[in-house]
Each structure stands twice: as C-alpha cells, then as structure tokens.
Design a protein around this motif. Structure first.
Motif, PDB file in Angstrom:
ATOM      1  N   PRO B 103       0.659  -1.249  -0.069  1.00 52.62           N
ATOM      2  CA  PRO B 103       0.120   0.003  -0.026  1.00 52.62           C
ATOM      3  C   PRO B 103       0.847   1.318   0.146  1.00 52.62           C
ATOM      4  O   PRO B 103       2.043   1.498   0.274  1.00 52.62           O
ATOM      5  CB  PRO B 103      -0.773  -0.042   1.173  1.00 52.62           C
ATOM      6  N   ILE B 104       0.097   2.258  -0.314  1.00 47.07           N
ATOM      7  CA  ILE B 104       0.621   3.662  -0.144  1.00 47.07           C
ATOM      8  C   ILE B 104      -0.285   4.612   0.808  1.00 47.07           C
ATOM      9  O   ILE B 104      -1.399   4.450   0.794  1.00 47.07           O
ATOM     10  CB  ILE B 104       0.685   4.339  -1.456  1.00 47.07           C
ATOM     11  N   VAL B 105       0.345   5.547   1.599  1.00 41.80           N
ATOM     12  CA  VAL B 105      -0.465   6.185   2.197  1.00 41.80           C
ATOM     13  C   VAL B 105      -0.357   7.601   1.606  1.00 41.80           C
ATOM     14  O   VAL B 105       0.682   8.235   1.282  1.00 41.80           O
ATOM     15  CB  VAL B 105       0.187   6.292   3.839  1.00 41.80           C
ATOM     16  N   ALA B 137       0.581   5.296  10.268  1.00 42.11           N
ATOM     17  CA  ALA B 137      -0.234   4.730   9.352  1.00 42.11           C
ATOM     18  C   ALA B 137       0.246   3.850   8.544  1.00 42.11           C
ATOM     19  O   ALA B 137      -0.071   2.816   7.891  1.00 42.11           O
ATOM     20  CB  ALA B 137      -0.860   5.882   8.788  1.00 42.11           C
ATOM     21  N   ALA B 138       1.674   4.254   8.032  1.00 41.29           N
ATOM     22  CA  ALA B 138       2.435   3.499   7.229  1.00 41.29           C
ATOM     23  C   ALA B 138       2.789   1.938   7.537  1.00 41.29           C
ATOM     24  O   ALA B 138       2.820   1.011   7.077  1.00 41.29           O
ATOM     25  CB  ALA B 138       3.571   4.119   6.596  1.00 41.29           C
ATOM     26  N   ALA B 139       3.300   2.140   8.839  1.00 42.14           N
ATOM     27  CA  ALA B 139       3.401   1.124   9.785  1.00 42.14           C
ATOM     28  C   ALA B 139       2.320  -0.061   9.845  1.00 42.14           C
ATOM     29  O   ALA B 139       2.323  -1.102   9.657  1.00 42.14           O
ATOM     30  CB  ALA B 139       4.118   1.332  10.877  1.00 42.14           C
ATOM     31  N   ALA B 140       1.209   0.729  10.157  1.00 41.37           N
ATOM     32  CA  ALA B 140      -0.034   0.122  10.480  1.00 41.37           C
ATOM     33  C   ALA B 140      -0.393  -0.864   9.311  1.00 41.37           C
ATOM     34  O   ALA B 140      -0.845  -1.858   9.164  1.00 41.37           O
ATOM     35  CB  ALA B 140      -1.228   0.854  11.075  1.00 41.37           C
ATOM     36  N   VAL B 146       4.822   7.479   1.579  1.00 39.02           N
ATOM     37  CA  VAL B 146       3.763   8.522   1.998  1.00 39.02           C
ATOM     38  C   VAL B 146       3.827   9.705   0.994  1.00 39.02           C
ATOM     39  O   VAL B 146       4.858  10.189   0.818  1.00 39.02           O
ATOM     40  CB  VAL B 146       4.266   8.931   3.497  1.00 39.02           C
ATOM     41  N   LEU B 147       2.659  10.251   0.664  1.00 42.18           N
ATOM     42  CA  LEU B 147       2.603  11.377  -0.202  1.00 42.18           C
ATOM     43  C   LEU B 147       1.764  12.471   0.714  1.00 42.18           C
ATOM     44  O   LEU B 147       0.628  11.769   1.279  1.00 42.18           O
ATOM     45  CB  LEU B 147       1.970  11.087  -1.435  1.00 42.18           C
ATOM     46  N   ILE B 148       2.247  13.386   0.963  1.00 40.98           N
ATOM     47  CA  ILE B 148       1.442  14.534   1.741  1.00 40.98           C
ATOM     48  C   ILE B 148       0.886  15.594   0.603  1.00 40.98           C
ATOM     49  O   ILE B 148       1.672  16.238   0.045  1.00 40.98           O
ATOM     50  CB  ILE B 148       2.408  15.306   2.752  1.00 40.98           C
ATOM     51  N   GLY B 149      -0.490  15.334   0.497  1.00 43.33           N
ATOM     52  CA  GLY B 149      -1.009  16.286  -0.772  1.00 43.33           C
ATOM     53  C   GLY B 149      -1.282  17.732   0.189  1.00 43.33           C
ATOM     54  O   GLY B 149      -2.285  17.477   0.929  1.00 43.33           O
ATOM     55  N   THR B 223      -4.626   2.133  -1.550  1.00 38.91           N
ATOM     56  CA  THR B 223      -3.908   3.674  -1.122  1.00 38.91           C
ATOM     57  C   THR B 223      -4.893   4.098   0.086  1.00 38.91           C
ATOM     58  O   THR B 223      -6.235   4.129  -0.008  1.00 38.91           O
ATOM     59  CB  THR B 223      -4.116   4.655  -2.140  1.00 38.91           C
ATOM     60  N   LEU B 224      -4.224   4.458   1.322  1.00 37.64           N
ATOM     61  CA  LEU B 224      -4.842   4.828   2.460  1.00 37.64           C
ATOM     62  C   LEU B 224      -5.023   6.385   2.197  1.00 37.64           C
ATOM     63  O   LEU B 224      -3.947   6.837   2.569  1.00 37.64           O
ATOM     64  CB  LEU B 224      -4.139   4.478   3.649  1.00 37.64           C
ATOM     65  N   VAL B 225      -5.916   6.942   2.156  1.00 37.18           N
ATOM     66  CA  VAL B 225      -6.057   8.398   2.084  1.00 37.18           C
ATOM     67  C   VAL B 225      -6.758   8.916   3.362  1.00 37.18           C
ATOM     68  O   VAL B 225      -7.829   8.506   3.776  1.00 37.18           O
ATOM     69  CB  VAL B 225      -6.898   9.044   0.871  1.00 37.18           C
ATOM     70  N   ASN B 226      -5.979   9.626   4.402  1.00 35.25           N
ATOM     71  CA  ASN B 226      -6.381   9.989   5.450  1.00 35.25           C
ATOM     72  C   ASN B 226      -5.927  11.543   5.621  1.00 35.25           C
ATOM     73  O   ASN B 226      -5.157  12.091   5.136  1.00 35.25           O
ATOM     74  CB  ASN B 226      -5.555   9.287   6.607  1.00 35.25           C
ATOM     75  N   ASN B 227      -7.110  12.046   6.289  1.00 33.24           N
ATOM     76  CA  ASN B 227      -6.998  13.584   6.417  1.00 33.24           C
ATOM     77  C   ASN B 227      -5.683  13.723   7.454  1.00 33.24           C
ATOM     78  O   ASN B 227      -5.376  12.932   8.352  1.00 33.24           O
ATOM     79  CB  ASN B 227      -8.366  14.115   7.170  1.00 33.24           C
ATOM     80  N   VAL B 228      -4.938  15.129   7.297  1.00 31.45           N
ATOM     81  CA  VAL B 228      -3.917  15.400   8.187  1.00 31.45           C
ATOM     82  C   VAL B 228      -4.202  15.176   9.603  1.00 31.45           C
ATOM     83  O   VAL B 228      -3.517  14.850  10.610  1.00 31.45           O
ATOM     84  CB  VAL B 228      -3.039  16.424   7.819  1.00 31.45           C
TER      85      VAL B 228
END
Ligand code: SF4
Ligand code: SF4
Lengths: 70, 448
Positions: B103-105, B137-140, B146-149, B223-228
């Motif tokens: 996966p990608i975060v 989250a990446a470890a989980a 990790v990409l920070i948009g 892809t795990l998309v999570n709000n910051v």
C-alpha cells in the motif's frame, strides 16, 4: 439466482445528455430540464429488460449499464 | 494565518506506546488540555525535530507486514476521520492492509472546504506530528511510501511540511519515502478520487467509481487516504493509547476535534474541542460580535442550524436531530439581521463555479439552482415560488459522479427550512434589508 435483479445506472461523467435512453426506455428513464437522464431506482422489471438492453446498446456515449444487485 | 483559540479538554493518563521508545511512558499531554494544539511554539515559531522528539518517540520502521496491533488500538480508540465523512479510521486501514499489492499512504491536507483552516494551521504549527502520524499509518498498513498532498495556495503549510522533511532527512531513517505534493486549490481536488487521479499524473478531477482508492489508487496500489488531522490523532493514539484518547469526548464519539470558527465573531480561528462540546460554548468562546441568529455547521458542505439549536453538542449523534453533522469541523456564525437566503445563494454560486463540469446534472443543474436561489434572495422573485427550487433540488441530488451537487442540495434544503419565514416574506413582500448588505460568509472567487 432467483433473487438477483438488475438496476439501470448511468455513468454521469460519460453521459453526453442526448436523451436517446429516454426515447427508447420511457417507462424507466425521463430527462431533467437540461436533457440528462433521471433513472428510476430499483430493479428493472423483467419485461423491460430487452428494451433496457436495447437502450444500452444505442447510448452514443456507452454510459448506461445494468448492475447486478440483491 | 488563523490562530488557535484556548479551549479545554479533559486530560488523561497514557499507557500504550507503539513508538520506538517501547515501554517508556511518553510525556503527558499539556496541562491546559490541548492535544493536537499543545506545545505550540510562542508566536507561531518553529518546533524542531529534536524538541518534538522530547514529547513523541520516533515511529517504528515500516515493514511490508502490517502492524495490526496498532490498527486494533486505533479501533479501540474509536477514531473517525476528521476530513468530513467521519469514516472509522481502523476499518479503512484494514481494507488497505488486506490488499494484494504494497500500500501507499496519502496524507490529505488539500482542505477544499473554503471555511476550513484547521489542516493548514496544523500543517504549519505541527508538521512533525502529521508526519509521525503518516509514518504510523504506513507501519499499520505496511506501506513504504507516503505522499502529503497540500494546497499549493497555502505557502506557510507547504513550507513547514517541507522544512520538517528536510530536517528528518538528515537525522532519521524510517524506511518510508515521504514526499510533499502541492495540489491545485478547490474542493474537487481534495475529493479522494480526484486527489488520487492527480497524484497519478492526471487532472484533479473526480473519477467515476469503482475501483475506490483503498482497492486500487496511487500507482494502482491500495491507497490509504487520510486527512492530516486524523493522522495527527493516529500519532497520539500510537504513543499514548486508546484509553488516553477516550478520556476526552463521549463514549461513542471520543477524542478532540479541530474546529474552524468564522463569520460574525471577533476571534475567528481554529479551536480544539472535545467532541460533544455544545455549539453555544464554542461560539461563545469565539466572541460573537452580535447575537448569533444561526450557524452554518459543517461549512459550505454543511447545514444551517438556528440559534435555538445551539445547545446541541458537536458530535454526529448530537447534530443528527438537527439534520446536521460536524463534517470537517466548521462553524460559520450568522448574526441577527443578516439574510440567510442571500448567504445561501452566494454559497450556491460558489458550488456552481466549483463543479468540475464533468456531469450534466452538476454542470447545468447547479448554475440554474444558484440563479433561482439568487432570485429568491434578491428578486425579482421566481413566479413559481419555491416549486422549481425544490423540484430541481430533488432531481439533482445523487446524480453526480461525486458528492459535490449533493452538498449544494443539502445546504439549500436546510436554508429553506431554517429561513422559511424569510423565504415567505421575500416571496410575498420583498427581499429583506439584510439581503442588501454585504455578505457574512466570505466566498472565494473563481479559481486561479
Ligand atoms: S443515451 Fe446515453 S448519453 Fe444520451 S442521455 Fe442517455 S445515457 Fe446519456
Ligand atoms: S458531480 Fe460535479 S464535481 Fe462531481 S465529478 Fe461530476 S461534475 Fe465533477
């Protein structure tokens, strides 16, 4: 298998709003004030399926789909 | 830059710790009760990584094997996404972790909701906490990237995140590549599928689902998309544990939430409040300039709530009876004497301009809806009265590829309900005086 039914859906990004679907399947599709299809929710009755498939084939944008549900 | 208001949450005790200091008890949260906004450097200065590490241990190195114990802890904490939809974070992580590819975060700081400032504030003042959260989250889920948009029109947030990453590059190795990606402004670019499409090199436009990003997203990987803000809570849960997290908020909606308060208040800014705090208390602490008549709860994507509903707690359960939801945590205060119909019409115009123009009901329906609402607000009033507004609303809803048009319809419906007497007056007499003055809600102009 007996409980399975099919729902008519439109890919609203692909649809170009020419309204052919409403002409070919008026029992199930009507158009909004801007010419885009409003489809009845729920399973398409078996008697309408051939006509629904006819509309799908004739949609110029290939935007109509039958999705299995249930 | 918005400021942080002084709000208190109940303090608690820390046990679980997934950080690299293992069994060592991490320092307790700040005494004033802040969590995410604790330890802010005075005057908005910089918190160095070394200083950050005195309070938060470094996240563990990610491997391809998901750290399911951390997902379990997040589930026990009851954390829900803080980006608007409020989906349970652990559930999302589980589906991503169970995918076939690595996966990608994606950390989402695009904050397309115009009245929301909290993600920009958090990224500016606590970039290390966000990055830690993304690494947890990446470890989980077992991600290696990790990409920070982040919205490219928020320079302070972009600079802080970049500076924080530079600092880490020199001293910490996590086995995970972390990159900042600047995104175009506007709502649809923050929509999950639009963001993923953009990160894949396409335009920042929503795509017709499925597959959803958690199945096949960036680079076709789960892809795990999570709000910051969600990720910052993840970092705190990972270091302080679920029990600590639950010591604020209510049993079914635990934790704190960042709330952007604006409109007719003297102290507009971002507050951190325990979920379940009454709206009245949040509004009061932001110092209303005149008595408040109503508030747009949940922001542009929200619902009008009249002053009589201000005793309701800020939580999903508390706001449901009012037809509202916390959303991304936005409160816009409407003063007495302002015209809720005119404010609504202005926001609907924004909706019409902001739609991606991909779907007919959105591209044609929203401008028509906005024009009709403007006619109701400012005259000449529509000859059909409210009939066409109501019919169009019902017909547009649910017919876009994304939820953008639905937000407009929900807002309009709540306006017609809350400001029913005003609508009647507009239709049968003339627009009220409030509709002539300036708008309370700042509506962004056309996009750059
Ligand atoms: S025929 Fe196809 S393109 Fe035309 S309106 Fe119907 S669904 Fe849209
Ligand atoms: S509903 Fe509107 S904003 Fe959403 S994809 Fe369609 S055109 Fe774009």
């Amino acid at each position: 298998m007996a409980c399975e039914s099919e729902v008519l859906t439109v890919d609203s990004i692909a649809c170009t709003g020419h309204g052919i679907c409403a002409q070919l399947l008026p029992e199930w599709v009507r158009l909004d004030d801007w010419g885009y299809p409003i489809i009845r929710p729920g399973a398409v009755p078996a008697t309408l399926l051939p006509q629904a498939k006819w509309a799908i084939t004739n949609c110029p944008a290939l935007a109509l789909h039958l999705r299995k549900s249930g | 830059m918005p400021t942080a208001l002084d709000f208190r949450t109940r303090p608690g005790a820390p046990p679980a710790n997934f950080g690299t200091n293992g069994g060592t008890r991490p320092p307790a949260p700040a005494e004033n009760g802040f969590r995410l906004l604790a330890h802010l450097p005075p005057g908005g200065g910089w918190t160095s990584l070394a200083e950050h590490r005195t309070r938060y241990p470094a996240p563990p190195a990610a491997t391809s094997r998901p750290l399911t114990a951390l997902i379990d802890e997040i589930e026990r904490a009851g954390l829900r996404g803080r980006g608007g939809a409020g989906f349970p974070t652990a559930t999302k992580m589980r589906s991503v972790a169970s995918g076939r590819a690595r996966p990608i975060v994606v950390a989402n700081a695009t904050e397309g909701e115009p009245a929301s400032y909290k993600d920009k504030l958090l990224a500016t003042v606590q970039p290390h906490l966000i990055i830690d959260g993304a690494l947890y989250a990446a470890a989980a889920v077992g991600a290696d990237q990790v990409l920070i948009g982040v919205d490219r029109t928020a320079p302070a947030a972009v600079a802080a995140l970049r500076r924080a990453l530079d600092e880490r590059a020199r001293v910490e190795r996590s086995g995970v590549t972390v990159q900042v990606v600047e995104t175009p402004p506007g709502y649809v670019s923050g929509e999950e599928s639009a963001l993923v499409h953009f990160l894949n090199g396409g335009a920042a436009l929503p795509t017709a689902s499925p597959p959803r990003p958690f199945e096949r997203g960036v680079a076709k990987r789960p892809t795990l998309v999570n709000n910051v803000e969600t990720l910052a809570h993840v970092a705190q849960i990972a270091t302080r544990g679920a029990t600590w997290f639950r010591s604020a908020g209510s049993p079914d909606e635990p934790g704190t939430m960042l709330v952007s308060v604006s409109g007719a208040v003297a102290r507009a800014g971002v507050a951190e409040v325990a979920l379940g705090t009454p709206l009245a208390r949040i509004i009061e602490q932001a110092c209303p300039t005149t008595p408040a008549a109503a508030a747009l709860v949940g922001g542009f994507f929200g619902t009008w709530v009249p002053a009589s509903g201000f005793s309701a707690p800020l939580s999903r359960a508390g706001l449901t009876p009012l037809g509202a939801a916390p959303g991304a945590g936005v409160l816009i205060v409407l003063p007495e004497g302002a015209c809720g119909l005119a404010e609504t019409a202005a926001v609907l115009r924004w909706y019409a301009a902001e739609g991606a123009g991909q779907c007919g009901p959105c591209a044609f329906g929203l401008p028509a809806l906005a024009a009709e609402a403007a006619a109701l607000a400012h005259g000449p009033v529509p000859a059909q009265g409210l009939g066409r507004l109501q019919r169009w609303g019902g017909e547009i809803e649910g017919r876009g590829a994304c939820k953008h048009p639905d937000g407009a319809v929900r807002l309009l419906r709540s306006a017609l309900r809350i400001f029913a007497a005003d609508a009647d007056a507009h239709l049968h007499r003339r627009p009220c005086r409030g509709s002539l003055g300036g708008r309370v809600i700042p509506v962004p102009g056309p996009r750059r």
